[in-house]
Design a protein around this motif. Sequence first.
Motif, PDB file in Angstrom:
ATOM      1  N   VAL A   9      17.379   1.010   0.532  1.00 19.08           N
ATOM      2  CA  VAL A   9      16.654  -0.250   0.277  1.00 19.08           C
ATOM      3  C   VAL A   9      16.153  -0.266  -1.165  1.00 19.08           C
ATOM      4  O   VAL A   9      16.199   0.762  -1.860  1.00 19.08           O
ATOM      5  CB  VAL A   9      15.437  -0.438   1.246  1.00 19.08           C
ATOM      6  N   ASP A  10      15.627  -1.417  -1.589  1.00 17.44           N
ATOM      7  CA  ASP A  10      15.141  -1.571  -2.969  1.00 17.44           C
ATOM      8  C   ASP A  10      13.755  -0.927  -3.089  1.00 17.44           C
ATOM      9  O   ASP A  10      12.721  -1.600  -3.021  1.00 17.44           O
ATOM     10  CB  ASP A  10      15.087  -3.074  -3.291  1.00 17.44           C
ATOM     11  N   THR A  11      13.739   0.391  -3.235  1.00 20.58           N
ATOM     12  CA  THR A  11      12.468   1.113  -3.365  1.00 20.58           C
ATOM     13  C   THR A  11      12.649   2.271  -4.335  1.00 20.58           C
ATOM     14  O   THR A  11      13.777   2.536  -4.785  1.00 20.58           O
ATOM     15  CB  THR A  11      11.988   1.626  -1.981  1.00 20.58           C
ATOM     16  N   VAL A  50      10.103   2.868   4.978  1.00 19.95           N
ATOM     17  CA  VAL A  50       9.768   4.082   4.215  1.00 19.95           C
ATOM     18  C   VAL A  50       8.600   4.855   4.843  1.00 19.95           C
ATOM     19  O   VAL A  50       8.324   5.977   4.445  1.00 19.95           O
ATOM     20  CB  VAL A  50       9.415   3.728   2.744  1.00 19.95           C
ATOM     21  N   LEU A  51       7.926   4.220   5.812  1.00 17.67           N
ATOM     22  CA  LEU A  51       6.643   4.775   6.268  1.00 17.67           C
ATOM     23  C   LEU A  51       6.733   5.752   7.437  1.00 17.67           C
ATOM     24  O   LEU A  51       5.890   6.630   7.570  1.00 17.67           O
ATOM     25  CB  LEU A  51       5.708   3.628   6.705  1.00 17.67           C
ATOM     26  N   PHE A  52       7.730   5.561   8.295  1.00 17.92           N
ATOM     27  CA  PHE A  52       7.654   6.229   9.597  1.00 17.92           C
ATOM     28  C   PHE A  52       8.593   7.418   9.763  1.00 17.92           C
ATOM     29  O   PHE A  52       9.646   7.491   9.126  1.00 17.92           O
ATOM     30  CB  PHE A  52       7.903   5.203  10.715  1.00 17.92           C
ATOM     31  N   SER A  60       2.109  -6.393   8.998  1.00 14.98           N
ATOM     32  CA  SER A  60       1.446  -6.867   7.787  1.00 14.98           C
ATOM     33  C   SER A  60       0.666  -5.669   7.258  1.00 14.98           C
ATOM     34  O   SER A  60      -0.474  -5.408   7.677  1.00 14.98           O
ATOM     35  CB  SER A  60       0.508  -8.035   8.118  1.00 14.98           C
ATOM     36  N   GLY A  61       1.302  -4.918   6.355  1.00 14.92           N
ATOM     37  CA  GLY A  61       0.750  -3.638   5.888  1.00 14.92           C
ATOM     38  C   GLY A  61      -0.651  -3.752   5.334  1.00 14.92           C
ATOM     39  O   GLY A  61      -1.524  -2.949   5.661  1.00 14.92           O
ATOM     40  N   SER A  62      -0.896  -4.781   4.530  1.00 14.76           N
ATOM     41  CA  SER A  62      -2.211  -4.864   3.889  1.00 14.76           C
ATOM     42  C   SER A  62      -3.300  -5.192   4.914  1.00 14.76           C
ATOM     43  O   SER A  62      -4.436  -4.710   4.797  1.00 14.76           O
ATOM     44  CB  SER A  62      -2.196  -5.882   2.749  1.00 14.76           C
ATOM     45  N   ARG A 120      -3.859   7.023   0.882  1.00 17.28           N
ATOM     46  CA  ARG A 120      -4.950   6.207   0.319  1.00 17.28           C
ATOM     47  C   ARG A 120      -5.934   5.765   1.402  1.00 17.28           C
ATOM     48  O   ARG A 120      -7.127   5.636   1.148  1.00 17.28           O
ATOM     49  CB  ARG A 120      -4.368   4.988  -0.412  1.00 17.28           C
ATOM     50  N   ILE A 121      -5.438   5.543   2.620  1.00 17.85           N
ATOM     51  CA  ILE A 121      -6.342   5.180   3.721  1.00 17.85           C
ATOM     52  C   ILE A 121      -7.280   6.358   4.000  1.00 17.85           C
ATOM     53  O   ILE A 121      -8.501   6.193   4.138  1.00 17.85           O
ATOM     54  CB  ILE A 121      -5.553   4.807   5.007  1.00 17.85           C
ATOM     55  N   ILE A 122      -6.725   7.571   4.034  1.00 17.36           N
ATOM     56  CA  ILE A 122      -7.536   8.760   4.324  1.00 17.36           C
ATOM     57  C   ILE A 122      -8.557   8.988   3.198  1.00 17.36           C
ATOM     58  O   ILE A 122      -9.727   9.279   3.463  1.00 17.36           O
ATOM     59  CB  ILE A 122      -6.623   9.985   4.540  1.00 17.36           C
TER      60      ILE A 122
HETATM   61  O1  UT7 Z   1      -0.051   3.674  11.942  1.00 18.23           O
HETATM   62  C1  UT7 Z   1      -0.430   2.420  11.530  1.00 18.23           C
HETATM   63  C2  UT7 Z   1       0.745   1.819  10.878  1.00 18.23           C
HETATM   64  N1  UT7 Z   1       0.659   1.222   9.630  1.00 18.23           N
HETATM   65  C3  UT7 Z   1      -0.131   1.508   8.584  1.00 18.23           C
HETATM   66  O2  UT7 Z   1      -1.010   2.299   8.611  1.00 18.23           O
HETATM   67  C4  UT7 Z   1       0.147   0.756   7.336  1.00 18.23           C
HETATM   68  C5  UT7 Z   1      -1.088   0.445   6.531  1.00 18.23           C
HETATM   69  N2  UT7 Z   1      -0.730  -0.176   5.263  1.00 18.23           N
HETATM   70  C6  UT7 Z   1      -0.242   0.541   4.214  1.00 18.23           C
HETATM   71  O3  UT7 Z   1      -0.130   1.745   4.291  1.00 18.23           O
HETATM   72  C7  UT7 Z   1       0.065  -0.207   2.944  1.00 18.23           C
HETATM   73  O4  UT7 Z   1      -0.375  -1.539   3.057  1.00 18.23           O
HETATM   74  C8  UT7 Z   1       1.592  -0.174   2.611  1.00 18.23           C
HETATM   75  C9  UT7 Z   1       2.003   1.212   2.174  1.00 18.23           C
HETATM   76  C10 UT7 Z   1       2.405  -0.625   3.811  1.00 18.23           C
HETATM   77  C11 UT7 Z   1       1.873  -1.124   1.438  1.00 18.23           C
HETATM   78  O5  UT7 Z   1       1.056  -0.785   0.325  1.00 18.23           O
HETATM   79  P1  UT7 Z   1       0.234  -1.912  -0.438  1.00 18.23           P
HETATM   80  O6  UT7 Z   1      -0.389  -1.265  -1.582  1.00 18.23           O
HETATM   81  O7  UT7 Z   1      -0.649  -2.576   0.571  1.00 18.23           O
HETATM   82  O8  UT7 Z   1       1.384  -2.860  -0.947  1.00 18.23           O
HETATM   83  P2  UT7 Z   1       1.643  -4.407  -0.606  1.00 18.23           P
HETATM   84  O9  UT7 Z   1       2.083  -4.590   0.790  1.00 18.23           O
HETATM   85  O10 UT7 Z   1       0.456  -5.197  -1.097  1.00 18.23           O
HETATM   86  O11 UT7 Z   1       2.861  -4.695  -1.562  1.00 18.23           O
HETATM   87  C12 UT7 Z   1       2.756  -4.562  -2.974  1.00 18.23           C
HETATM   88  C13 UT7 Z   1       4.130  -4.793  -3.561  1.00 18.23           C
HETATM   89  C14 UT7 Z   1       4.825  -6.054  -3.032  1.00 18.23           C
HETATM   90  O12 UT7 Z   1       5.539  -6.645  -4.112  1.00 18.23           O
HETATM   91  P3  UT7 Z   1       4.920  -7.883  -4.903  1.00 18.23           P
HETATM   92  O13 UT7 Z   1       4.743  -8.965  -3.883  1.00 18.23           O
HETATM   93  O14 UT7 Z   1       3.619  -7.403  -5.485  1.00 18.23           O
HETATM   94  O15 UT7 Z   1       5.961  -8.168  -5.945  1.00 18.23           O
HETATM   95  C15 UT7 Z   1       5.817  -5.518  -2.031  1.00 18.23           C
HETATM   96  O16 UT7 Z   1       6.931  -6.355  -1.870  1.00 18.23           O
HETATM   97  O17 UT7 Z   1       5.011  -3.713  -3.221  1.00 18.23           O
HETATM   98  C16 UT7 Z   1       6.217  -4.218  -2.684  1.00 18.23           C
HETATM   99  N3  UT7 Z   1       6.766  -3.246  -1.758  1.00 18.23           N
HETATM  100  C17 UT7 Z   1       7.581  -2.251  -2.149  1.00 18.23           C
HETATM  101  N4  UT7 Z   1       8.078  -1.933  -3.349  1.00 18.23           N
HETATM  102  C18 UT7 Z   1       8.883  -0.847  -3.413  1.00 18.23           C
HETATM  103  C19 UT7 Z   1       6.534  -3.139  -0.425  1.00 18.23           C
HETATM  104  N5  UT7 Z   1       7.204  -2.070   0.058  1.00 18.23           N
HETATM  105  C20 UT7 Z   1       7.855  -1.509  -0.992  1.00 18.23           C
HETATM  106  C21 UT7 Z   1       8.692  -0.395  -1.127  1.00 18.23           C
HETATM  107  N6  UT7 Z   1       9.169  -0.104  -2.352  1.00 18.23           N
HETATM  108  N7  UT7 Z   1       9.003   0.394  -0.088  1.00 18.23           N
END
Ligand code: UT7
Length: 325
Positions: free
Chosen positions: A26-28, A154-156, A216-218, A257-259
Motif C-alpha cells: 500500500v501507499d505507506t 499496517v496496524l494489526f 476511524s483511527g483518530s 503514542r496512545i500509551i
Molecule cells: O485496538 C484498538 C484499535 N485501534 C486503535 O487503537 C487505533 C487508534 N488510532 C491510531 O492509532 C491512529 O489514529 C492511527 C495510527 C490509526 C493514525 O494516526 P493519526 O496520527 O491519527 O493519523 P490520521 O488518521 O490523522 O492521518 C494522518 C494522515 C492522513 O493523510 P492526510 O489526510 O493528512 O493527507 C492519512 O491519510 O496520514 C495518512 N495515513 C497514512 N499515511 C501513510 C493514514 N494511514 C497511513 C499510512 N501510511 N499507513
Amino acid sequence: MGVAIRGTGSILPEKILTNQDLEQMVDTTDEWIRQRTGMKERHIAEKDTVASLAAAACKRALESAGKSAEDTELIIVATCTTEMLLPCAACRVQKLIGAANAIAFDINAACGGFLFALNTAHHYIASGACRNALVVGAEVLSEIIDWTDRSTCVLFGDGAGAVYVEETISGERSGIIGMSQGSSGMNGQMLYCRGRNVKGATEPEINSSDLLVHMSGSDVYRFAVRQVPICITKALDSAGIGTEDVDVYVLHQANRRIIESIAKTLKTDIDKFPMNIERTGNTSSASIPILLDELHRAGRIQKGQRVVLSGFGAGMTYGACVVVW
Ligand code: UT7
C-alpha cells in the motif's frame, strides 16, 4: 475468595510482515508507521487458527503454572476473529488440550476482551463456582483486515496469550485487588466489522467490504487517551492504591503514542509502561496476555509487585485490572 495469576503463556505465528513489506502493498512508508504507531513488524498466521494459537498459549500457561489440563475447570477465550461460529473457540481449545472437565465459552469484547474474560473468570472463582481457569486472548485479525486500506492494514497482527488463574490460599497476598470496566455502544461506529449478512440488517446486500474492519483511527485514538486513564484510576481506587504504588503497567498495544499519552495523564514515568508493539503490532484481545507473558518470562514482573492491566477496543469497550503478582 481471592484470585491469583499462577502462570502465563503466549505464541506468535512464525511469519513476520515488516513495514518494508507493507511499503510494497500500500501507499505507506516505514517512517510513517514507526512515527505514528511505534510498529516495525507484526506476525501473520498462515496455517494457525484462533483455536490452534489459543491452545498453544494455554499449554504454555499450564506448564508455567505447573498445572494439568484435566484439572482445569473453566476456559474463557476472548476473540473477535474465531474461524468458526460454532462450536466456540474455547470448546475447540478444550478438545485440543484435553481439558475434559472444563466449562468453556467465548467472549467478544474486541481488544478489551481479555480484561472482560479475566473479570468473568474472577467472578466465577470468587463466587466459588470453580477453583481455576484458563483465560485467553487469541486473534487472527489478518483474516478481517482490508489489505488495500493503508489506514488499518499496517496496524494489526495475529497471536494469542493466556493466563492460568486460581483461587488463593488463606493468608496469601497475591491476587486481583481491583477492577473496572465499561462499554460505550454509542461509539460503536468508530470501529466495526459487519462480518456476515444477518437477517434484519439494514443493508439488503452484503458486499465484501462489510466483511472487513472499518475504523476511524483518530476517533478511537481520542476515545482511548480519554477513557483509559479514567478506567485505570477507578480500578486503582477500588484497590485502595494510587499510581505511585504501581510497579508495571501492561497496556493494550495499539499505538505507542496512545500509551505515552496515558502515562503522561497518569503522571507516571514511561519506563513503567513496557511495550512490545514494535514486534507484534496490535493483536487485539491477545496483546495484554502476550506482553504479560513476555514480561513474566523475562523476570520483569516479580512476586509482590503491583501490576495494572488495561485496554480498550471496538464496542467501544474498556477495562483495567490491578494485580498483586
Ligand atoms: O485496538 C484498538 C484499535 N485501534 C486503535 O487503537 C487505533 C487508534 N488510532 C491510531 O492509532 C491512529 O489514529 C492511527 C495510527 C490509526 C493514525 O494516526 P493519526 O496520527 O491519527 O493519523 P490520521 O488518521 O490523522 O492521518 C494522518 C494522515 C492522513 O493523510 P492526510 O489526510 O493528512 O493527507 C492519512 O491519510 O496520514 C495518512 N495515513 C497514512 N499515511 C501513510 C493514514 N494511514 C497511513 C499510512 N501510511 N499507513
